[in-house]
Motif scaffolding. Sequence first.
Motif, PDB file in Angstrom:
ATOM      1  N   LEU A 240      35.875  29.335  44.066  1.00 50.85           N
ATOM      2  CA  LEU A 240      36.336  30.551  43.385  1.00 50.85           C
ATOM      3  C   LEU A 240      37.841  30.529  43.171  1.00 50.85           C
ATOM      4  O   LEU A 240      38.612  29.987  43.988  1.00 50.85           O
ATOM      5  N   LYS A 241      38.239  31.131  42.043  1.00 48.83           N
ATOM      6  CA  LYS A 241      39.631  31.195  41.646  1.00 48.83           C
ATOM      7  C   LYS A 241      40.045  32.660  41.490  1.00 48.83           C
ATOM      8  O   LYS A 241      39.182  33.517  41.241  1.00 48.83           O
ATOM      9  N   PRO A 242      41.325  32.942  41.578  1.00 48.51           N
ATOM     10  CA  PRO A 242      41.756  34.345  41.374  1.00 48.51           C
ATOM     11  C   PRO A 242      41.290  34.917  40.039  1.00 48.51           C
ATOM     12  O   PRO A 242      40.990  36.113  39.954  1.00 48.51           O
ATOM     13  N   GLU A 243      41.192  34.085  39.020  1.00 48.09           N
ATOM     14  CA  GLU A 243      40.747  34.583  37.704  1.00 48.09           C
ATOM     15  C   GLU A 243      39.265  34.923  37.660  1.00 48.09           C
ATOM     16  O   GLU A 243      38.775  35.431  36.653  1.00 48.09           O
ATOM     17  N   ASP A 244      38.530  34.621  38.737  1.00 47.86           N
ATOM     18  CA  ASP A 244      37.134  35.044  38.829  1.00 47.86           C
ATOM     19  C   ASP A 244      37.020  36.484  39.321  1.00 47.86           C
ATOM     20  O   ASP A 244      35.910  37.037  39.356  1.00 47.86           O
ATOM     21  N   THR A 245      38.131  37.094  39.690  1.00 46.90           N
ATOM     22  CA  THR A 245      38.118  38.480  40.137  1.00 46.90           C
ATOM     23  C   THR A 245      37.591  39.392  39.036  1.00 46.90           C
ATOM     24  O   THR A 245      38.109  39.386  37.912  1.00 46.90           O
ATOM     25  N   ALA A 246      36.545  40.139  39.342  1.00 45.59           N
ATOM     26  CA  ALA A 246      35.892  40.982  38.335  1.00 45.59           C
ATOM     27  C   ALA A 246      34.776  41.774  38.997  1.00 45.59           C
ATOM     28  O   ALA A 246      34.387  41.494  40.140  1.00 45.59           O
TER      29      ALA A 246
END
Length: 119
Positions: free
Chosen positions: A84-90
């Motif tokens: 997981l990456k920070p841009e997967d935050t949702a």
Amino acid sequence: QLQASGGGLVQSGGSLRLSCVASGGTFEGHTIGWFRQPPRLRREFIAGISWPESVAYYTDSVKGRFTISRSSAENTVYLQMNSLKPEDTAVYYCAVDPPYYSGLPVKSWGQGTLVTVSS
């Protein structure tokens, strides 16, 4: 009504498994999709699984990291999320017969589950 669960706070590089359950119904005969809506952005389709072949589709942003699967016995669709990456935050949602397969808008949205990835 679909209910997504399994979200939470995880560090970058970590994993989570989301679950999607149909209350009062079954997934039999339906394609299922996972969507996500990052903060201040539009909801996007990220993964889907066909019926009955269970062929999976992934958008490029999650391909190789996420895996969608379905269990008829458990009447549940899963989304395994690795690396997981920070841009997967949702907020993550599941839906029956997404437009990618049906060509039609999603009829109803259930409650999503929040995934937060810290750097």
